[in-house]
Design a protein around this motif. Structure first.
Motif, PDB file in Angstrom:
ATOM      1  N   GLY A   5       0.675  -0.746  -0.135  1.00 32.42           N
ATOM      2  CA  GLY A   5       0.120  -0.363  -0.011  1.00 32.42           C
ATOM      3  C   GLY A   5       0.790   0.978  -0.133  1.00 32.42           C
ATOM      4  N   TYR A   6       0.598   2.708  -0.193  1.00 39.71           N
ATOM      5  CA  TYR A   6       0.396   3.670   0.000  1.00 39.71           C
ATOM      6  C   TYR A   6       1.433   3.744   1.637  1.00 39.71           C
ATOM      7  N   THR A   7       2.491   5.153   1.739  1.00 41.54           N
ATOM      8  CA  THR A   7       3.222   4.566   2.728  1.00 41.54           C
ATOM      9  C   THR A   7       1.948   5.853   3.603  1.00 41.54           C
ATOM     10  N   ASN A   8       2.498   5.319   4.666  1.00 43.19           N
ATOM     11  CA  ASN A   8       1.321   5.869   6.004  1.00 43.19           C
ATOM     12  C   ASN A   8      -0.167   5.123   5.570  1.00 43.19           C
ATOM     13  N   VAL A   9      -0.539   4.473   5.328  1.00 44.60           N
ATOM     14  CA  VAL A   9      -2.404   4.064   5.155  1.00 44.60           C
ATOM     15  C   VAL A   9      -2.594   2.955   6.198  1.00 44.60           C
ATOM     16  N   GLY A  10      -1.460   2.042   6.813  1.00 45.39           N
ATOM     17  CA  GLY A  10      -1.783   1.535   8.810  1.00 45.39           C
ATOM     18  C   GLY A  10      -1.284   0.435   8.596  1.00 45.39           C
ATOM     19  N   LYS A  11      -0.207   0.008   7.064  1.00 49.10           N
ATOM     20  CA  LYS A  11       0.499  -1.230   7.787  1.00 49.10           C
ATOM     21  C   LYS A  11       0.757  -1.976   8.512  1.00 49.10           C
ATOM     22  N   SER A  12       1.820  -1.045   9.388  1.00 53.37           N
ATOM     23  CA  SER A  12       2.034  -2.043  10.495  1.00 53.37           C
ATOM     24  C   SER A  12       1.374  -1.864  11.328  1.00 53.37           C
ATOM     25  N   THR A  13       1.008  -0.888  11.461  1.00 55.89           N
ATOM     26  CA  THR A  13      -0.623  -1.144  12.360  1.00 55.89           C
ATOM     27  C   THR A  13      -1.534  -2.377  12.261  1.00 55.89           C
ATOM     28  N   LEU A  14      -1.573  -2.343  11.075  1.00 51.39           N
ATOM     29  CA  LEU A  14      -2.792  -3.405  11.018  1.00 51.39           C
ATOM     30  C   LEU A  14      -1.700  -5.294  11.443  1.00 51.39           C
ATOM     31  N   MET A  15      -0.546  -4.984  10.593  1.00 52.02           N
ATOM     32  CA  MET A  15       0.754  -5.881  10.969  1.00 52.02           C
ATOM     33  C   MET A  15       0.485  -6.440  12.267  1.00 52.02           C
ATOM     34  N   ASN A  16       0.364  -5.359  13.722  1.00 52.28           N
ATOM     35  CA  ASN A  16      -0.048  -5.910  14.923  1.00 52.28           C
ATOM     36  C   ASN A  16      -0.687  -6.148  15.621  1.00 52.28           C
ATOM     37  N   LEU A  62     -12.796  -4.957   1.611  1.00 49.79           N
ATOM     38  CA  LEU A  62     -13.454  -4.715   3.642  1.00 49.79           C
ATOM     39  C   LEU A  62     -12.758  -3.501   3.523  1.00 49.79           C
ATOM     40  N   PHE A  63     -13.728  -3.273   4.189  1.00 46.00           N
ATOM     41  CA  PHE A  63     -13.393  -1.936   4.994  1.00 46.00           C
ATOM     42  C   PHE A  63     -13.009  -2.001   6.968  1.00 46.00           C
ATOM     43  N   ILE A  64     -12.450  -1.213   6.745  1.00 42.13           N
ATOM     44  CA  ILE A  64     -11.912  -2.045   8.404  1.00 42.13           C
ATOM     45  C   ILE A  64     -11.615  -0.479   9.265  1.00 42.13           C
ATOM     46  N   SER A  65     -10.701  -0.641  10.244  1.00 41.95           N
ATOM     47  CA  SER A  65     -10.167   0.897  11.257  1.00 41.95           C
ATOM     48  C   SER A  65      -9.460  -0.511  12.342  1.00 41.95           C
ATOM     49  N   ALA A  66      -8.126  -0.588  12.229  1.00 46.56           N
ATOM     50  CA  ALA A  66      -6.884  -1.327  12.186  1.00 46.56           C
ATOM     51  C   ALA A  66      -6.725  -0.392  14.167  1.00 46.56           C
ATOM     52  N   THR A  67      -6.950   0.273  13.570  1.00 45.03           N
ATOM     53  CA  THR A  67      -6.987   0.605  15.253  1.00 45.03           C
ATOM     54  C   THR A  67      -7.724   0.730  16.339  1.00 45.03           C
ATOM     55  N   GLU A  68      -8.873   1.147  15.995  1.00 45.06           N
ATOM     56  CA  GLU A  68     -10.311   0.935  16.442  1.00 45.06           C
ATOM     57  C   GLU A  68     -10.746  -0.545  16.303  1.00 45.06           C
ATOM     58  N   PHE A  87      -9.896  -1.291   2.398  1.00 42.33           N
ATOM     59  CA  PHE A  87      -9.848   0.166   3.042  1.00 42.33           C
ATOM     60  C   PHE A  87      -9.576   0.389   4.490  1.00 42.33           C
ATOM     61  N   ASN A  88      -8.553   1.156   5.091  1.00 44.55           N
ATOM     62  CA  ASN A  88      -9.285   1.177   6.461  1.00 44.55           C
ATOM     63  C   ASN A  88      -8.803   2.535   6.857  1.00 44.55           C
ATOM     64  N   LYS A  89      -9.090   2.633   8.509  1.00 47.51           N
ATOM     65  CA  LYS A  89      -9.418   4.205   9.285  1.00 47.51           C
ATOM     66  C   LYS A  89     -10.951   4.527   8.607  1.00 47.51           C
ATOM     67  N   ILE A  90     -11.758   3.714   8.159  1.00 51.89           N
ATOM     68  CA  ILE A  90     -13.669   4.342   8.122  1.00 51.89           C
ATOM     69  C   ILE A  90     -13.593   5.316   9.446  1.00 51.89           C
ATOM     70  N   ASP A  91     -12.470   4.957  10.517  1.00 47.43           N
ATOM     71  CA  ASP A  91     -13.268   5.967  11.444  1.00 47.43           C
ATOM     72  C   ASP A  91     -12.641   7.553  11.682  1.00 47.43           C
ATOM     73  N   ASN A  92     -11.623   7.274  10.496  1.00 50.81           N
ATOM     74  CA  ASN A  92     -11.139   9.243   9.890  1.00 50.81           C
ATOM     75  C   ASN A  92     -11.816   9.934   8.973  1.00 50.81           C
TER      76      ASN A  92
END
Length: 407
Positions: free
Chosen positions: A206-217, A359-365, A317-322
């Motif tokens: 994915g593009y940089t800063n899209v939340g890949k590392s957060t999703l990895m965690n 899919l539509f997700i929020s990795a942080t939430e 599609f990440n960060k649906i909370d934002n």
């Protein structure tokens, strides 16, 4: 009267062009991204300068009138650096610096500088150093230097060759040495990939800063470094993950970006090899970013360049909370925010109608992660079944509890 405290960061201006090939709307997106890159590098943007021309001036990128306007501003406001959105030729760099008498860099050099800051391991630092030398080599006419100096004079000669020719030879030798060093490491990493056995490989792209590392965690229950800055992660991270009863390897890769320097594509060969050799791609998109469609196109373009665009893919599609949508003046739609959207609403949008499972997700939430795990499980199982048709009896029904664990 209190003395004004001197800032400890560079103050810069950004310069970009609206051309026949680049609309004003597209330039605005690039300049916003360039400002974020500048922030990531640790500088402050004081102003932007934009010029509309058919094509860049071959001598100074912008016209002489615009360059003088920029000069007046940087002198009056004590600006340290000019950053141009496109890669400048060696002659353009030399001519612009001669006029403004300030440091001049382009998008490529800025990205290389960020990579140099972010490189943590010896391997990543070697990759970045190689890319920097490849960028530097054709620009030695402007950056006359022995490698330990920032600037130097002209006219000193070695035995039978000028200093600049000596430096060019030194850099070529260094590039050769770094390439050989990377070949050794690349071979070791290829052996490591081979020794991982027959586990299915899943790569987060994915593009940089899209939340890949957060999703990895979240998926691997590990602690991969994640930060809200561009290129927070340079080193490839591989984790063994178990979803349901099915193990697979999950890889977090370096983020892509528009106008990615070709030097980085070459030097980060092993990182891209992780993508090339993956069985399944999870393409992560920051849906809250106003230019996410362009990000998707950029990632797909790079995947095509490395012959990886035909792999099985899950669009996430990440960060649906934002997510929020502010309508234009002539738009009858009311303002749309995440709280107004249910998961079923997301599934009815055009974004859900891709050629891939979406899919539509929020990795942080941790919203809708169960569906993501189930989808990954199904795809990995399908790949594994085709690879080992006689091992189907190993699969049991999908269990929702305790679906992810790191081994």
């Amino acid at each position: 009267m209190l003395e004004k405290k001197e800032a400890n960061y560079e103050r810069v201006v950004l310069v970009g062009l609206v051309t026949q090939k680049q609309s004003e709307e597209k330039l605005t997106e690039y300049m916003d991204e360039l400002e974020f890159l500048t922030f990531t590098a640790g500088a402050e943007v004081a102003a932007r300068f934009i010029q509309k021309v058919d094509k860049p001036d071959p001598k100074t990128f912008v016209g002489s009138g615009k360059l003088n306007e920029i000069l007046d501003y940087v002198v009056e406001h004590n600006i340290d650096t000019l950053i141009f959105d496109d890669e400048l030729t060696p002659s353009q760099l030399k001519n612009i610096e001669k006029v403004v008498e300030r440091k001049v860099i382009d998008r490529t050099q800025l990205i290389l500088d960020i990579f140099a800051q972010r490189a943590q391991t010896s391997y990543a630092r070697t990759q970045v150093e190689l890319a920097q030398y490849q960028y530097l080599l054709p620009r030695l006419t402007r950056m006359w230097t022995h490698l330990e100096r920032q600037r130097g004079g002209i006219g000193m000669r070695g035995p039978g060759e000028t200093e600049i020719e000596t430096d060019r030879r030194i850099i070529r030798d260094r590039i050769t040495l770094l390439k050989e060093k990377l070949k050794v490491v690349d071979k070791q990493m290829a052996t490591q990939r081979k020794n991982r056995g027959q586990l299915v490989r899943v790569a987060l792209v994915g593009y940089t800063n899209v939340g890949k590392s957060t999703l990895m965690n979240v998926l691997s229950k590990s602690e991969v470094f994640a930060e809200n800055k561009l290129f927070a992660t340079l080193d490839t991270t591989v984790r063994k993950v178990v979803v349901g009863n099915l193990p697979f390897l999950l890889t977090d890769t370096v983020g892509f970006i528009r106008k990615l320097p070709t030097q980085l594509v070459e030097s980060f060969k092993s990182t891209l090899d992780e993508v090339r050799e993956a069985d399944l791609l999870v393409h992560v998109v920051d849906i809250s970013h106003e230019s996410f469609e362009g990000h998707v196109d950029s990632v797909n373009q790079i995947l095509a360049e490395i012959q990886s665009n035909d792999k099985p893919t899950i669009m996430v599609f990440n960060k649906i909370d934002n997510f929020s949508y502010t309508p234009k003046e002539d738009d009858d739609l009311t303002e749309m925010k995440f709280e107004n959207y249910s998961l079923e609403d997301w599934k009815r949008t055009w974004m859900a109608k891709t050629d891939y499972k979406t899919l539509f997700i929020s990795a942080t939430e941790k919203d809708n992660l169960e569906d993501l795990r189930k989808t990954i499980y199904d795809e990995v199982k399908d790949i594994h079944t085709k690879r080992f048709p006689y091992n189907n009896f190993l699969f049991q029904y999908y269990e929702e509890e305790d679906m992810t664990e790191e081994e």
